[in-house]
Design an enzyme around this catalytic site. Structure first.
Site, PDB file in Angstrom:
ATOM      1  N   ASP A  95      48.809 -16.219  21.162  1.00  0.00           N
ATOM      2  CA  ASP A  95      47.564 -16.709  21.745  1.00  0.00           C
ATOM      3  C   ASP A  95      46.410 -16.365  20.802  1.00  0.00           C
ATOM      4  O   ASP A  95      46.477 -15.399  20.044  1.00  0.00           O
ATOM      5  CB  ASP A  95      47.350 -16.033  23.102  1.00  0.00           C
ATOM      6  CG  ASP A  95      46.194 -16.637  23.884  1.00  0.00           C
ATOM      7  OD1 ASP A  95      45.762 -17.756  23.545  1.00  0.00           O
ATOM      8  OD2 ASP A  95      45.732 -15.991  24.840  1.00  0.00           O
ATOM      9  N   GLU A  96      45.324 -17.150  20.843  1.00  0.00           N
ATOM     10  CA  GLU A  96      44.131 -16.913  20.020  1.00  0.00           C
ATOM     11  C   GLU A  96      44.504 -16.761  18.539  1.00  0.00           C
ATOM     12  O   GLU A  96      44.004 -15.876  17.839  1.00  0.00           O
ATOM     13  CB  GLU A  96      43.373 -15.661  20.504  1.00  0.00           C
ATOM     14  CG  GLU A  96      42.954 -15.693  21.951  1.00  0.00           C
ATOM     15  CD  GLU A  96      41.777 -16.617  22.228  1.00  0.00           C
ATOM     16  OE1 GLU A  96      41.384 -17.373  21.329  1.00  0.00           O
ATOM     17  OE2 GLU A  96      41.266 -16.592  23.363  1.00  0.00           O
ATOM     18  N   GLN A 101      36.714 -21.729  17.378  1.00  0.00           N
ATOM     19  CA  GLN A 101      36.354 -20.476  18.039  1.00  0.00           C
ATOM     20  C   GLN A 101      36.729 -19.252  17.208  1.00  0.00           C
ATOM     21  O   GLN A 101      36.872 -18.149  17.738  1.00  0.00           O
ATOM     22  CB  GLN A 101      37.026 -20.395  19.418  1.00  0.00           C
ATOM     23  CG  GLN A 101      36.571 -21.481  20.372  1.00  0.00           C
ATOM     24  CD  GLN A 101      37.125 -21.295  21.768  1.00  0.00           C
ATOM     25  OE1 GLN A 101      36.765 -20.368  22.488  1.00  0.00           O
ATOM     26  NE2 GLN A 101      38.012 -22.187  22.172  1.00  0.00           N
ATOM     27  N   ARG A 142      31.059 -21.181  27.147  1.00  0.00           N
ATOM     28  CA  ARG A 142      31.334 -20.227  28.237  1.00  0.00           C
ATOM     29  C   ARG A 142      30.794 -20.774  29.560  1.00  0.00           C
ATOM     30  O   ARG A 142      31.156 -20.305  30.634  1.00  0.00           O
ATOM     31  CB  ARG A 142      30.671 -18.871  27.987  1.00  0.00           C
ATOM     32  CG  ARG A 142      31.086 -18.116  26.723  1.00  0.00           C
ATOM     33  CD  ARG A 142      32.555 -17.989  26.548  1.00  0.00           C
ATOM     34  NE  ARG A 142      33.074 -19.087  25.751  1.00  0.00           N
ATOM     35  CZ  ARG A 142      34.348 -19.438  25.691  1.00  0.00           C
ATOM     36  NH1 ARG A 142      35.249 -18.826  26.411  1.00  0.00           N
ATOM     37  NH2 ARG A 142      34.748 -20.450  24.932  1.00  0.00           N
ATOM     38  N   LYS A 149      44.821 -23.096  27.421  1.00  0.00           N
ATOM     39  CA  LYS A 149      45.820 -22.604  26.472  1.00  0.00           C
ATOM     40  C   LYS A 149      46.628 -21.439  27.051  1.00  0.00           C
ATOM     41  O   LYS A 149      47.840 -21.350  26.814  1.00  0.00           O
ATOM     42  CB  LYS A 149      45.172 -22.189  25.162  1.00  0.00           C
ATOM     43  CG  LYS A 149      44.135 -21.105  25.274  1.00  0.00           C
ATOM     44  CD  LYS A 149      43.534 -20.785  23.924  1.00  0.00           C
ATOM     45  CE  LYS A 149      42.384 -19.809  24.045  1.00  0.00           C
ATOM     46  NZ  LYS A 149      42.720 -18.592  24.775  1.00  0.00           N
ATOM     47  N   THR A 150      45.970 -20.545  27.815  1.00  0.00           N
ATOM     48  CA  THR A 150      46.697 -19.423  28.406  1.00  0.00           C
ATOM     49  C   THR A 150      47.725 -19.934  29.406  1.00  0.00           C
ATOM     50  O   THR A 150      48.841 -19.410  29.502  1.00  0.00           O
ATOM     51  CB  THR A 150      45.718 -18.454  29.103  1.00  0.00           C
ATOM     52  OG1 THR A 150      44.701 -18.069  28.170  1.00  0.00           O
ATOM     53  CG2 THR A 150      46.442 -17.218  29.589  1.00  0.00           C
TER      54      THR A 150
END
Length: 697
Positions: free
Chosen positions: A214-215, A245, A581, A29-30
């Site tokens: 973002d996020e 998330q 992770r 996504k980044t």
């Protein structure tokens, strides 16, 4: 666009309407946001300072800037790339006089907030240990855009509490008197600025012609309201996030924001990123099986080209000390085989108190480690003291910083003198600094005290009136002139030298803002040591090998969440974040005995483990040495319940017909495991575990 997959390319190029990108864990996504920024600038010719790009941590914002800078190959001075708090601070530095503040305001971090709240509680004769909880409650109210006046008017609404209301009103009054803002004020006051001043809002809407977020799943009410204000005219907004998330409800984050985006922005386009670039398929399968049990979510099926990888390991131990020792030994074994360096490992846990046994085990094995989310560099006492000196030099009204430095280093100005200054400041409605300066002409203090206070005032005024080439010059001057250099030990002197180095050639106000906006989430993991951290602090990170310990009922899910379905859903998301992770290897562990909050407790495997198909994991019971067996129990209401049973010689079990017996032997594997049980009134029975419906006592 050569390194983007088809869905990423679609998200990059789509600008016809509001865009919602559901980006699964590790799906890049980044990368999408950085490339979209580049696309908007290079292809659509939108200036870099007209693209409002926000994320949630300074670390993530810096990484975003670096990616965009490398794509554009040009300077990003003036670009709006940062956290919500840094962006709002930038707006308020320019516009806050419209709200009656001076633009040299101080920004209080959580430590400063707690200090001020404790001061107020002491004055009100309320138990000072409540400070941290009250800071959290006030933060939640502000993130919901509920100021003290609105809270008072709510009566029994918003969790109204009379003592909290009293403290909240006084707290906000103290902030106003000190010309200071806390973290949540930065968002709340920016919203107030825009709603009270349509012309200012219009100017920023015109200037910031495209919005990238973002996020997005971590936005709270105030942050989402701010985004809607900025996007209300042009609707040029792209938000990227993952509802699976969303783990910061305790900080005010609302997963409904991402789930309701299509309703709030009619005609919004939805794109899903499901190709994972981080983890092996076994890790994705296990984490996907767990998160799929959450009902209110966007369905996603993550896949990878990295192959199946090794199965996820699950180990059950007798005690939490055994768990810690075996975790350390496993890490040491991986390291000695040469497959991984220590920085490639992370051990994650639900609550900080779980780290103590781990630290003991790591020291015993000689493994270097660090705890992320502990006391960061900028929260060390000597660093906070020097920053407080600089704040008072810029903002004489900053009473919290004044109280911190008036007798640091010791200059004979004790609590009694400070209390007298406080009382006089209230009577005259002055700041503590101005009160001292005024009283130097009167007979409030002895000549000796006056001389000490006068030296302090002159020192602050001399330092603040001097010209500096950079923030580093001011830090060095303040350190020397304050007398602090004469009282620090060698280690703390090195910390001050590091502070001077970090300030570099930065502008002084920019430096003070940057330091004030740093949080525990901005810690880095680059050292050659393993990382220990809570699951909340692991967000946004990745490691080749991850251990998640304490997968037990009451720990994960946490006992405070177990009576609320929404809280259980968030705990499930937290577990999912931890598992995703891991890049190559994932270990899940638990123990029968755990010391929690000063007492030993009997623990059961977490309900989340029931959701994992057995074939994707390697289940081991470290008590008996036998594989753990997945069994199905019939509950009293007739429903089936999957669980994991761990049998070893000597353990007691209960059978519906034969009562309580003692296991004499275990053999077999998986669904074929069998046990020999001695029932006092019925003799020894040989039972197939999957059919016997035994209950472990």
């Amino acid at each position: 666009m050569h390194d983007l997959n088809p869905q990423q390319k679609e998200a990059l190029m789509y600008i016809s309407s509001p865009l919602l990108v559901f980006a699964g864990a590790g799906s890049g996504k980044t990368r999408v946001i950085a490339h979209k920024f580049s696309y908007l600038n290079k292809v659509k010719k939108i200036p870099t300072d007209s693209i409002f790009t926000v994320t949630f941590t300074n670390k993530a914002a810096n990484e975003m800037k670096d990616r965009i800078r490398s794509l554009l190959d040009k300077d990003l001075n003036g670009a709006w790339i940062g956290t919500f708090h840094s962006q709002c601070s930038r707006i308020l530095r320019r516009e806050i006089p419209a709200l009656g503040y001076a633009n040299n305001f101080s920004i209080y971090d959580e430590d400063d907030q707690c200090t001020l709240i404790r001061h107020i509680l002491k004055e009100f004769k309320i138990y000072e240990a409540l400070a941290k909880g009250i800071v959290s409650r006030i933060s939640f109210l502000k993130s919901s855009l509920i100021g003290p006046e609105k809270f008072l008017a709510s009566g029994d609404g918003f969790g109204f509490d009379e003592k909290l209301a009293k403290v909240y009103v006084r707290y906000q009054d103290e902030l106003n008197r000190s010309n200071a803002l806390d973290f949540d004020d930065l968002i709340m006051l920016t919203v107030k600025l825009f709603t009270d001043n349509p012309k200012i809002l219009g100017r920023y809407q015109q200037k910031l012609s495209y919005i990238l977020v973002d996020e997005f799943q971590d936005t709270n009410f105030a942050q989402y309201y701010l985004l809607k204000l900025l996007a209300s005219s042009h609707k040029n907004i792209c938000v990227v996030g993952d509802d699976d998330q969303s783990i910061y409800k305790f900080r005010g984050a609302n997963v409904s924001n991402i789930l309701n985006f299509e309703h709030d922005f009619p005609g919004a386009k939805l794109i899903k990123l499901e190709q994972n670039y981080r983890s092996t398929q076994h890790i994705l399968n296990v984490s996907g099986a767990v998160i799929s049990r959450n009902l209110r979510r966007q369905s996603k099926k993550l896949w990878t080209e990295r192959g199946s990888g090794e199965k996820v390991h699950f180990c059950w131990f007798r005690t939490y000390e055994d768990e810690a020792r075996c975790t350390a030994k496993a890490i040491k074994e991986y390291y000695l085989k040469g497959a991984y360096n220590y920085r490639d490992f992370a051990v994650l846990y639900r609550v900080n108190l779980q780290s103590r046994a781990l630290e003991d085990a790591m020291r015993d094995e000689g493994i270097p480690y660090r705890i992320l989310g502990g006391i960061s560099f900028y929260r060390r006492k000597e660093i906070k003291d020097i920053i407080a000196y600089m704040r008072v030099a810029f903002n004489r009204g900053d009473n919290v910083s004044f109280r911190r430095i008036i007798n640091t280093p010791p200059r004979g100005i004790g609590a009694a003198i400070l209390n007298r200054i406080e009382q006089d400041a209230k009577k005259k409605s002055l700041s503590l600094f101005d009160t001292v300066k005024t009283n130097l002409r009167g007979d409030h203090f002895t000549q000796a005290v006056k001389a000490k206070l006068a030296d302090f005032i002159k020192m602050i005024e001399r330092v603040s009136s001097a010209k500096y080439k950079s923030a580093a010059d001011m830090v060095r001057t303040m350190y020397e002139k304050s007398g602090y250099a004469e009282v620090l030990d060698e280690e703390r002197v090195k910390n001050i030298e590091e502070l001077i180095s970090s300030a570099g050639g930065m502008d002084i106000k920019e430096f003070l803002d940057r330091v004030s906006l740093i949080t525990s989430f901005d810690d880095t993991c680059g050292e050659e040591c393993i990382s220990l951290m809570t699951l909340h602090n692991a967000k946004g990170l990745e490691f080749p090998v991850v251990f998640i310990i304490g997968i037990e009922e009451g720990v994960l899910p946490y006992f405070k969440a177990m009576k609320n379905e929404e809280e259980i859903a968030e705990e499930r998301r937290l577990f999912y974040v931890g598992m995703t992770r891991a890049k190559d290897v994932l270990w899940l562990t638990g123990a029968t005995k755990r010391r929690l909050y000063a007492k030993f407790q009997d623990q059961e495997p977490s309900r989340f483990l029931r959701d994992i198909p057995r074939e994707w994991c390697h289940w081991i019971d470290k008590i008996s040495g036998h594989p753990a067996v997945k069994v199905t129990h019939v509950k009293k209401d007739g429903h089936l319940r999957d669980g994991f049973s761990f049998y070893n010689a000597g353990c007691r079990v209960k059978h519906a017909a034969w009562g309580i017996g003692v296991v004499r032997d275990c053999y077999g594997d998986g669904d074929d495991q069998k046990v020999m049980v001695n029932f006092p009134n019925f003799g020894v029975k040989r039972l197939a575990v999957r059919f016997a419906n035994l209950e472990k006592m």
